[in-house]
Design a protein around this motif. Sequence first.
Motif, PDB file in Angstrom:
ATOM      1  N   ALA A  24       0.830  -1.212   0.000  1.00 42.83           N
ATOM      2  CA  ALA A  24       0.000   0.000   0.000  1.00 42.83           C
ATOM      3  C   ALA A  24       0.862   1.260   0.000  1.00 42.83           C
ATOM      4  O   ALA A  24       0.512   2.265  -0.628  1.00 42.83           O
ATOM      5  N   GLU A  25       1.998   1.200   0.675  1.00 44.97           N
ATOM      6  CA  GLU A  25       2.902   2.355   0.745  1.00 44.97           C
ATOM      7  C   GLU A  25       3.367   2.786  -0.644  1.00 44.97           C
ATOM      8  O   GLU A  25       3.565   3.966  -0.909  1.00 44.97           O
ATOM      9  N   HIS A  26       3.535   1.835  -1.546  1.00 48.48           N
ATOM     10  CA  HIS A  26       4.100   2.138  -2.858  1.00 48.48           C
ATOM     11  C   HIS A  26       3.052   2.287  -3.959  1.00 48.48           C
ATOM     12  O   HIS A  26       3.412   2.521  -5.115  1.00 48.48           O
ATOM     13  N   ASP A  27       1.775   2.211  -3.607  1.00 49.29           N
ATOM     14  CA  ASP A  27       0.705   2.436  -4.587  1.00 49.29           C
ATOM     15  C   ASP A  27       0.742   3.851  -5.158  1.00 49.29           C
ATOM     16  O   ASP A  27       0.274   4.086  -6.270  1.00 49.29           O
ATOM     17  N   ILE A  28       1.298   4.781  -4.410  1.00 44.65           N
ATOM     18  CA  ILE A  28       1.302   6.184  -4.806  1.00 44.65           C
ATOM     19  C   ILE A  28       2.280   6.471  -5.950  1.00 44.65           C
ATOM     20  O   ILE A  28       2.161   7.466  -6.644  1.00 44.65           O
ATOM     21  N   TYR A  29       3.235   5.583  -6.177  1.00 45.19           N
ATOM     22  CA  TYR A  29       4.303   5.830  -7.142  1.00 45.19           C
ATOM     23  C   TYR A  29       3.966   5.335  -8.543  1.00 45.19           C
ATOM     24  O   TYR A  29       3.417   4.251  -8.714  1.00 45.19           O
ATOM     25  N   ASP A  30       4.366   6.113  -9.534  1.00 42.25           N
ATOM     26  CA  ASP A  30       4.329   5.689 -10.929  1.00 42.25           C
ATOM     27  C   ASP A  30       5.355   4.561 -11.107  1.00 42.25           C
ATOM     28  O   ASP A  30       6.350   4.496 -10.372  1.00 42.25           O
ATOM     29  N   ASP A  31       5.121   3.675 -12.041  1.00 42.36           N
ATOM     30  CA  ASP A  31       6.055   2.559 -12.267  1.00 42.36           C
ATOM     31  C   ASP A  31       7.487   3.027 -12.502  1.00 42.36           C
ATOM     32  O   ASP A  31       8.436   2.360 -12.111  1.00 42.36           O
ATOM     33  N   ASP A  32       7.649   4.199 -13.154  1.00 39.56           N
ATOM     34  CA  ASP A  32       8.975   4.720 -13.485  1.00 39.56           C
ATOM     35  C   ASP A  32       9.412   5.850 -12.552  1.00 39.56           C
ATOM     36  O   ASP A  32      10.291   6.651 -12.909  1.00 39.56           O
ATOM     37  N   ALA A  33       8.834   5.914 -11.376  1.00 42.47           N
ATOM     38  CA  ALA A  33       9.156   6.985 -10.434  1.00 42.47           C
ATOM     39  C   ALA A  33      10.646   6.998 -10.098  1.00 42.47           C
ATOM     40  O   ALA A  33      11.311   5.960 -10.119  1.00 42.47           O
ATOM     41  N   ILE A  34      11.125   8.171  -9.784  1.00 43.88           N
ATOM     42  CA  ILE A  34      12.512   8.372  -9.350  1.00 43.88           C
ATOM     43  C   ILE A  34      12.469   8.903  -7.933  1.00 43.88           C
ATOM     44  O   ILE A  34      11.682   9.800  -7.612  1.00 43.88           O
ATOM     45  N   CYS A  35      13.331   8.363  -7.071  1.00 46.73           N
ATOM     46  CA  CYS A  35      13.465   8.858  -5.700  1.00 46.73           C
ATOM     47  C   CYS A  35      14.933   9.177  -5.457  1.00 46.73           C
ATOM     48  O   CYS A  35      15.793   8.320  -5.626  1.00 46.73           O
ATOM     49  N   ASP A  36      15.192  10.427  -5.074  1.00 51.66           N
ATOM     50  CA  ASP A  36      16.562  10.875  -4.821  1.00 51.66           C
ATOM     51  C   ASP A  36      16.811  11.052  -3.335  1.00 51.66           C
ATOM     52  O   ASP A  36      15.960  11.573  -2.605  1.00 51.66           O
ATOM     53  N   TYR A  37      17.993  10.627  -2.906  1.00 50.40           N
ATOM     54  CA  TYR A  37      18.515  10.853  -1.555  1.00 50.40           C
ATOM     55  C   TYR A  37      19.765  11.734  -1.717  1.00 50.40           C
ATOM     56  O   TYR A  37      20.877  11.214  -1.826  1.00 50.40           O
ATOM     57  N   PRO A  38      19.613  13.055  -1.761  1.00 55.43           N
ATOM     58  CA  PRO A  38      20.766  13.931  -2.022  1.00 55.43           C
ATOM     59  C   PRO A  38      21.907  13.788  -1.020  1.00 55.43           C
ATOM     60  O   PRO A  38      23.071  13.903  -1.400  1.00 55.43           O
ATOM     61  N   GLN A  39      21.596  13.504   0.243  1.00 54.24           N
ATOM     62  CA  GLN A  39      22.649  13.432   1.256  1.00 54.24           C
ATOM     63  C   GLN A  39      23.614  12.275   1.014  1.00 54.24           C
ATOM     64  O   GLN A  39      24.795  12.367   1.334  1.00 54.24           O
ATOM     65  N   SER A  40      23.100  11.172   0.450  1.00 53.20           N
ATOM     66  CA  SER A  40      23.976  10.026   0.173  1.00 53.20           C
ATOM     67  C   SER A  40      24.353   9.940  -1.304  1.00 53.20           C
ATOM     68  O   SER A  40      25.134   9.065  -1.694  1.00 53.20           O
ATOM     69  N   GLY A  41      23.778  10.821  -2.126  1.00 52.86           N
ATOM     70  CA  GLY A  41      24.090  10.817  -3.550  1.00 52.86           C
ATOM     71  C   GLY A  41      23.483   9.651  -4.304  1.00 52.86           C
ATOM     72  O   GLY A  41      24.021   9.231  -5.322  1.00 52.86           O
ATOM     73  N   GLU A  42      22.331   9.135  -3.821  1.00 59.66           N
ATOM     74  CA  GLU A  42      21.702   7.970  -4.456  1.00 59.66           C
ATOM     75  C   GLU A  42      20.413   8.342  -5.180  1.00 59.66           C
ATOM     76  O   GLU A  42      19.672   9.220  -4.734  1.00 59.66           O
ATOM     77  N   ARG A  43      20.156   7.621  -6.238  1.00 63.45           N
ATOM     78  CA  ARG A  43      18.899   7.729  -6.984  1.00 63.45           C
ATOM     79  C   ARG A  43      18.336   6.325  -7.150  1.00 63.45           C
ATOM     80  O   ARG A  43      19.031   5.416  -7.612  1.00 63.45           O
ATOM     81  N   ILE A  44      17.076   6.155  -6.792  1.00 64.49           N
ATOM     82  CA  ILE A  44      16.380   4.888  -6.983  1.00 64.49           C
ATOM     83  C   ILE A  44      15.422   5.089  -8.154  1.00 64.49           C
ATOM     84  O   ILE A  44      14.609   6.015  -8.138  1.00 64.49           O
ATOM     85  N   VAL A  45      15.521   4.240  -9.157  1.00 68.36           N
ATOM     86  CA  VAL A  45      14.696   4.366 -10.354  1.00 68.36           C
ATOM     87  C   VAL A  45      13.698   3.220 -10.394  1.00 68.36           C
ATOM     88  O   VAL A  45      14.083   2.045 -10.392  1.00 68.36           O
ATOM     89  N   GLY A  46      12.416   3.554 -10.397  1.00 63.29           N
ATOM     90  CA  GLY A  46      11.353   2.572 -10.508  1.00 63.29           C
ATOM     91  C   GLY A  46      10.703   2.230  -9.180  1.00 63.29           C
ATOM     92  O   GLY A  46      11.381   2.096  -8.163  1.00 63.29           O
ATOM     93  N   ARG A  47       9.386   2.121  -9.205  1.00 66.85           N
ATOM     94  CA  ARG A  47       8.602   1.795  -8.010  1.00 66.85           C
ATOM     95  C   ARG A  47       9.046   0.478  -7.377  1.00 66.85           C
ATOM     96  O   ARG A  47       9.190   0.370  -6.161  1.00 66.85           O
ATOM     97  N   LEU A  48       9.282  -0.543  -8.193  1.00 61.54           N
ATOM     98  CA  LEU A  48       9.660  -1.848  -7.645  1.00 61.54           C
ATOM     99  C   LEU A  48      11.021  -1.813  -6.952  1.00 61.54           C
ATOM    100  O   LEU A  48      11.209  -2.460  -5.922  1.00 61.54           O
ATOM    101  N   ASN A  49      11.972  -1.052  -7.501  1.00 61.78           N
ATOM    102  CA  ASN A  49      13.268  -0.914  -6.842  1.00 61.78           C
ATOM    103  C   ASN A  49      13.138  -0.161  -5.512  1.00 61.78           C
ATOM    104  O   ASN A  49      13.773  -0.523  -4.524  1.00 61.78           O
ATOM    105  N   LEU A  50      12.307   0.867  -5.494  1.00 60.45           N
ATOM    106  CA  LEU A  50      12.088   1.627  -4.265  1.00 60.45           C
ATOM    107  C   LEU A  50      11.449   0.747  -3.192  1.00 60.45           C
ATOM    108  O   LEU A  50      11.869   0.736  -2.038  1.00 60.45           O
TER     109      LEU A  50
END
Length: 127
Positions: A24-50
Motif C-alpha cells: 500500500a505504501e508504494h501504490d502512490i508511485y508511478d512505475d517509473d518513479a525516481i526517488c533521490d537521496y541527495p545526502q547520500s548521492g543515491e537515486r532509486i529508479v522505478g517503483r519496484l526498486n524503491l
Amino acid sequence: MDEAKIRDALDAHWRASAAGDLVAEHDIYDDDAICDYPQSGERIVGRLNLQALRGHHPGKPSGFTVRRIQGSGALWVTEYIISYQGRPFYTVSIMEFRDAKVVHETQYFAEPFEAPEWRSQWVQPIT
C-alpha cells in the motif's frame, strides 16, 4: 490536477508507511518513479526498486509521525519524523505528481542536535 485526490493518496501513503505495509505504501508511485537521496548521492529508479530497497532496510522504522503536509498542483511536501531503533530523524519528502502518481520524490533526513547555549537569548524551545 485533482488536489483532493492527491491529498487522499498522500494520507493513505503515510498511513501505510507508518504501518509497514510495503504494498500500500508504494501504490502512490508511478512505475517509473525516481526517488533521490541527495545526502547520500543515491537515486532509486522505478517503483519496484524503491519498494525492494525499503523492504530490505535492516533497521525497520519503529515510529512514524507526520507533522504537516503542504502542497498544490503537482508539488507536495511532507514533513515527518521517522524513528529508527529509537532515534528520531527529521525528514522532508518533496513529491512531484503526474496523473495523481508520484513521478519524482526527493527525501532529506536530519538527525537532531543540541541547541548551542550562545543563541538561547533569541530562541524558544519547540515542544
